[in-house]
Design an enzyme around this catalytic site. Structure first.
Site, PDB file in Angstrom:
ATOM      1  NE  ARG A   1      -4.203  -1.678   1.720  1.00 50.75           N
ATOM      2  CZ  ARG A   1      -4.646  -2.920   2.037  1.00 50.75           C
ATOM      3  NH1 ARG A   1      -3.794  -3.362   3.167  1.00 50.75           N
ATOM      4  NH2 ARG A   1      -5.522  -3.741   1.595  1.00 50.75           N
ATOM      5  CG  ASN A   2       5.565   2.920   0.244  1.00 46.90           C
ATOM      6  OD1 ASN A   2       5.532   3.600  -0.756  1.00 46.90           O
ATOM      7  ND2 ASN A   2       6.240   2.820   1.134  1.00 46.90           N
TER       8      ASN A   2
ATOM      9  CG  ASP B   1       9.198  -5.939   5.144  1.00 39.59           C
ATOM     10  OD1 ASP B   1       8.144  -5.326   5.170  1.00 39.59           O
ATOM     11  OD2 ASP B   1       9.827  -5.896   5.987  1.00 39.59           O
TER      12      ASP B   1
ATOM     13  CG  PHE C   1       9.400   6.445  -0.483  1.00 41.27           C
ATOM     14  CD1 PHE C   1       9.997   5.937  -1.727  1.00 41.27           C
ATOM     15  CD2 PHE C   1       9.067   5.425   0.541  1.00 41.27           C
ATOM     16  CE1 PHE C   1      10.469   4.451  -1.709  1.00 41.27           C
ATOM     17  CE2 PHE C   1       9.626   4.357   0.535  1.00 41.27           C
ATOM     18  CZ  PHE C   1      10.223   3.696  -0.699  1.00 41.27           C
TER      19      PHE C   1
ATOM     20  CG  ASP D   1      14.431   7.974  -1.256  1.00 38.39           C
ATOM     21  OD1 ASP D   1      14.936   6.757  -0.873  1.00 38.39           O
ATOM     22  OD2 ASP D   1      13.575   8.005  -2.039  1.00 38.39           O
TER      23      ASP D   1
ATOM     24  NE  ARG E   1      10.991  -1.172  -3.196  1.00 35.77           N
ATOM     25  CZ  ARG E   1      11.476  -0.207  -2.319  1.00 35.77           C
ATOM     26  NH1 ARG E   1      11.803   0.827  -2.855  1.00 35.77           N
ATOM     27  NH2 ARG E   1      11.404  -0.233  -1.172  1.00 35.77           N
TER      28      ARG E   1
HETATM   29  P1  ITT Z   1       3.868  -1.859   2.468  1.00 32.91           P
HETATM   30  O1  ITT Z   1       4.333  -2.753   3.667  1.00 32.91           O
HETATM   31  O2  ITT Z   1       2.272  -1.777   2.247  1.00 32.91           O
HETATM   32  O3  ITT Z   1       4.424  -2.331   1.218  1.00 32.91           O
HETATM   33  P2  ITT Z   1       5.473  -0.019   4.031  1.00 32.91           P
HETATM   34  O4  ITT Z   1       5.882   1.473   3.559  1.00 32.91           O
HETATM   35  O5  ITT Z   1       4.827  -0.230   5.202  1.00 32.91           O
HETATM   36  O6  ITT Z   1       4.439  -0.440   2.544  1.00 32.91           O
HETATM   37  P3  ITT Z   1       7.842  -1.726   4.783  1.00 32.91           P
HETATM   38  O7  ITT Z   1       6.978  -2.138   6.076  1.00 32.91           O
HETATM   39  O8  ITT Z   1       8.414  -2.606   4.123  1.00 32.91           O
HETATM   40  O9  ITT Z   1       6.650  -1.073   3.815  1.00 32.91           O
HETATM   41  O10 ITT Z   1       8.592  -0.498   5.215  1.00 32.91           O
HETATM   42  C1  ITT Z   1       9.479  -0.117   4.443  1.00 32.91           C
HETATM   43  C2  ITT Z   1       9.862   1.369   5.095  1.00 32.91           C
HETATM   44  O11 ITT Z   1      11.415   1.642   4.804  1.00 32.91           O
HETATM   45  C3  ITT Z   1       9.291   2.595   4.343  1.00 32.91           C
HETATM   46  O12 ITT Z   1       8.231   3.002   4.781  1.00 32.91           O
HETATM   47  C4  ITT Z   1      10.471   3.676   4.212  1.00 32.91           C
HETATM   48  O13 ITT Z   1      10.359   4.121   5.438  1.00 32.91           O
HETATM   49  C5  ITT Z   1      11.770   2.784   4.325  1.00 32.91           C
HETATM   50  N1  ITT Z   1      12.126   2.178   2.781  1.00 32.91           N
HETATM   51  C6  ITT Z   1      12.229   1.270   1.959  1.00 32.91           C
HETATM   52  N2  ITT Z   1      12.575   1.480   0.824  1.00 32.91           N
HETATM   53  C7  ITT Z   1      12.866   2.766   0.819  1.00 32.91           C
HETATM   54  C8  ITT Z   1      13.360   3.449  -0.125  1.00 32.91           C
HETATM   55  O14 ITT Z   1      13.571   3.058  -1.298  1.00 32.91           O
HETATM   56  N3  ITT Z   1      13.698   5.107   0.073  1.00 32.91           N
HETATM   57  C9  ITT Z   1      13.296   5.441   1.137  1.00 32.91           C
HETATM   58  N4  ITT Z   1      12.918   4.647   2.329  1.00 32.91           N
HETATM   59  C10 ITT Z   1      12.402   3.279   1.953  1.00 32.91           C
END
Ligand code: ITT
Length: 202
Positions: free
Chosen positions: A9-10, A70, A152, A155, A181
């Site tokens: 949901r991100n 994740d 986001f 970053d 990713r």
């Molecule tokens: P979903 O579970 O719905 O996919 P989420 O944002 O809750 O969304 P996660 O639990 O995997 O997902 O948390 C990942 C967090 O890690 C995200 O909210 C960011 O704070 C950080 N994060 C992950 N990838 C990132 C990126 O490419 N750039 C910046 N921050 C990132």
């Protein structure tokens, strides 16, 4: 065309994943388009566990091939924190800005050579007779203050190795060439293509 349900949901992650999936012959659908009520619970201790839980929940609900991500930031000086708690580091329902401020405060005064960190992503694919994983890491250092407005999460405070700019100062195309990713997805791409060509478990 077969569908692939994205268990996220991100919206930022969804955009990145959609870009990576562009040339793969699958119809890509986000979970909110098919089951907005479904809870995606992340109470595991590792990225792998959480990614698997999310993808399994979506596959169980939809019966269709499901992909979850994740991910998070691991700061070596903090023994890997925020890690799996990255999204909720400053509290459940908090903002990216609060997470960044909390992390910068904890790292205040820490010398540049001790500010090493990595972004870490695990993708899990779940289908009929299928549970597969792909992992990617991007090494870098934690900045001293937020810089940049792209992207986001963390970053604005992460400077990938080989760059002087933060992830948030890179264009989406630049980030997608080097990110955790994108590295995970490069491996997942092979897995998806193999499944599509054999049709096993998809
Ligand atoms: P979903 O579970 O719905 O996919 P989420 O944002 O809750 O969304 P996660 O639990 O995997 O997902 O948390 C990942 C967090 O890690 C995200 O909210 C960011 O704070 C950080 N994060 C992950 N990838 C990132 C990126 O490419 N750039 C910046 N921050 C990132």
């Amino acid at each position: 065309m077969k569908r692939l349900i994205l268990a996220s949901r991100n919206r930022h992650k969804l955009n990145e994943l959609r870009t990576f999936l562009r040339n793969i012959p699958l119809e890509v659908v986000a979970i909110d388009e098919v089951a907005p009520e479904l809870a995606l619970i992340e109470d595991g201790e590792t990225f792998r566990e959480n990614a698997l839980r999310k993808a399994r929940a979506v596959f169980k609900r939809t019966g269709e091939l499901s992909l979850a991500d994740d991910s998070g930031l691991e700061v070596f000086y903090l023994n890997g924190r925020p890690g799996v708690s990255s999204a909720r580091y400053a509290g459940v329902g908090t903002t990216d800005e609060n997470n960044n401020q909390k992390l910068l405060a904890e790292m205040q005064g820490v010398a540049p050579r001790r500010r090493g960190a990595q972004f870490h992503a695990v993708l899990a694919l779940v289908g009929k007779n299928t549970e597969e994983f792909a992992e990617g890491i991007c090494l870098g250092v934690l900045g001293e203050e937020p810089r940049g407005t792209n992207g986001f999460g963390y970053d604005p405070i992460f400077i990938p190795d080989g760059f002087t700019r933060t992830y948030a100062e890179l264009s989406a195309e630049e980030k997608n060439q080097i990110s955790h990713r994108s590295k995970a997805f490069a491996k997942m791409r092979e897995i998806l293509l193999r499944h599509l060509s054999s049709d096993v478990g998809v």
